[in-house]
Design a protein around this motif. Structure first.
Motif, PDB file in Angstrom:
ATOM      1  N   ARG A  41       0.850  -1.187   0.000  1.00  0.00           N
ATOM      2  CA  ARG A  41       0.000   0.000   0.000  1.00  0.00           C
ATOM      3  C   ARG A  41       0.887   1.238   0.000  1.00  0.00           C
ATOM      4  NH1 ARG A  41      -3.579   1.331   3.851  1.00  0.00           N
ATOM      5  NH2 ARG A  41      -5.208   1.837   2.356  1.00  0.00           N
ATOM      6  N   LEU A  42       0.639   2.132  -0.976  1.00  0.00           N
ATOM      7  CA  LEU A  42       1.444   3.338  -1.123  1.00  0.00           C
ATOM      8  C   LEU A  42       0.567   4.570  -0.919  1.00  0.00           C
ATOM      9  CD1 LEU A  42       3.131   1.108  -2.618  1.00  0.00           C
ATOM     10  CD2 LEU A  42       3.967   2.934  -4.101  1.00  0.00           C
ATOM     11  N   LEU A  43       1.014   5.474  -0.058  1.00  0.00           N
ATOM     12  CA  LEU A  43       0.344   6.751   0.132  1.00  0.00           C
ATOM     13  C   LEU A  43       0.864   7.714  -0.931  1.00  0.00           C
ATOM     14  CD1 LEU A  43      -1.478   8.666   1.760  1.00  0.00           C
ATOM     15  CD2 LEU A  43       0.499   9.169   3.203  1.00  0.00           C
ATOM     16  N   CYS A  44      -0.029   8.267  -1.743  1.00  0.00           N
ATOM     17  CA  CYS A  44       0.360   9.085  -2.891  1.00  0.00           C
ATOM     18  C   CYS A  44       0.180  10.577  -2.602  1.00  0.00           C
ATOM     19  CB  CYS A  44      -0.453   8.702  -4.119  1.00  0.00           C
ATOM     20  SG  CYS A  44      -0.217   6.989  -4.634  1.00  0.00           S
ATOM     21  N   LEU A  45       1.220  11.351  -2.905  1.00  0.00           N
ATOM     22  CA  LEU A  45       1.230  12.798  -2.685  1.00  0.00           C
ATOM     23  C   LEU A  45       1.333  13.486  -4.043  1.00  0.00           C
ATOM     24  CD1 LEU A  45       3.805  12.804   0.270  1.00  0.00           C
ATOM     25  CD2 LEU A  45       1.319  12.459   0.370  1.00  0.00           C
TER      26      LEU A  45
END
Length: 264
Positions: A41-45
């Motif tokens: 799971r990647l948190l995208c900015l």
């Protein structure tokens, strides 16, 4: 940093600087079911003047390419970017904190920023060596809140200004900031913030495993700036492509993303 293969020799190049990659690293407590790697799971900015919704749409090809391997979760930056006509009207300003974790049901959401290099005008220029800036603490709190409320996350994925913010988060994590529990970062069209107050985050090499994706034809964030940011990481991996300021997801680039993610 090792010398990169010039773009005229190879259109897409991926190199681990300092060590060979491609061997999955077992993670304590995470089982491999039927030989398949775990879903990351990647948190995208997102970038400056983008938002959660627009970045979700712009990463459609990447999400498809990483399907079954990684889930991308986007959030809004905390600061609203005012339209040019509003810059003389302070009454039109709104922090928009209620938009952090919601995807609008329809229509385009307003553009957002992680911080401003020109506080008086509430604008941002990546190449500007600003003596002061505004909004970074709110940006860090937004990332921390996302980690706490939407996590856990295995890594960060930042684009442009979002990648510059992700690098700062990596530096803070290295200093023991418990708000940011993740294992790696993917920085696309990233750059080292030139704001004077941010210089303290780059005084020592950053240890977080990182993949730096740069476009050789990028006129918004020149490739040299992305390589400069990579040089602040201890063992960065670098993926170059012949295009400009976007998130690449062609077949050869997909292989490079997966090779990097195979380590986690």
């Amino acid at each position: 940093m090792a010398t990169l293969v010039p773009p005229r020799q190879r259109h897409t190049h991926f190199r681990q600087l300092g060590r060979t990659i491609g061997v999955p690293v077992p993670v304590p407590g995470v089982a491999m079911s039927e030989g398949k790697p775990p879903l990351l799971r990647l948190l995208c900015l997102h970038g400056y003047r983008q938002n959660q919704r627009s970045f979700h749409e712009r990463t459609g090809a990447l999400r498809k390419a990483l399907r079954g391997r990684a889930e991308l979760v986007s959030v809004n930056a905390p600061h609203r970017v005012r339209a040019p006509a509003e810059h003389g009207n302070r009454g039109g300003r709104s922090p928009g904190l209620g938009l952090l974790f919601c995807v609008p049901a329809g229509g385009a959401a307003e553009p957002r920023a992680w911080w401003f290099s020109r506080p008086e005008e509430e604008t941002f220029e990546a190449l500007e060596e600003a003596a002061r800036c505004q909004g970074l603490e709110q940006a860090l709190e937004t990332v921390a809140r996302a980690c706490a409320e939407l996590g856990p996350f295995d890594g960060l994925l930042g684009f442009s200004q979002g990648a510059a913010l992700a690098a700062i988060v990596c530096a803070l994590q290295q200093r023991g900031d418990a708000r940011f529990p993740f294992r790696f970062a993917v920085l696309i069209a990233g750059f080292k913030s030139r704001a004077a107050p941010h210089g303290r985050y780059f005084r020592e090499p950053i240890a977080a495993p990182s993949l730096h994706v740069l476009g050789e034809s990028d006129r918004v964030i020149p490739a040299a700036l992305s390589r400069e940011l990579a040089a602040h990481f201890r063992e960065p991996a670098v993926l170059s492509h012949p295009g400009g300021h976007f998130v690449p997801a062609a077949a050869s680039q997909r292989a490079a993303y997966l090779e990097f993610l195979a380590r986690f």
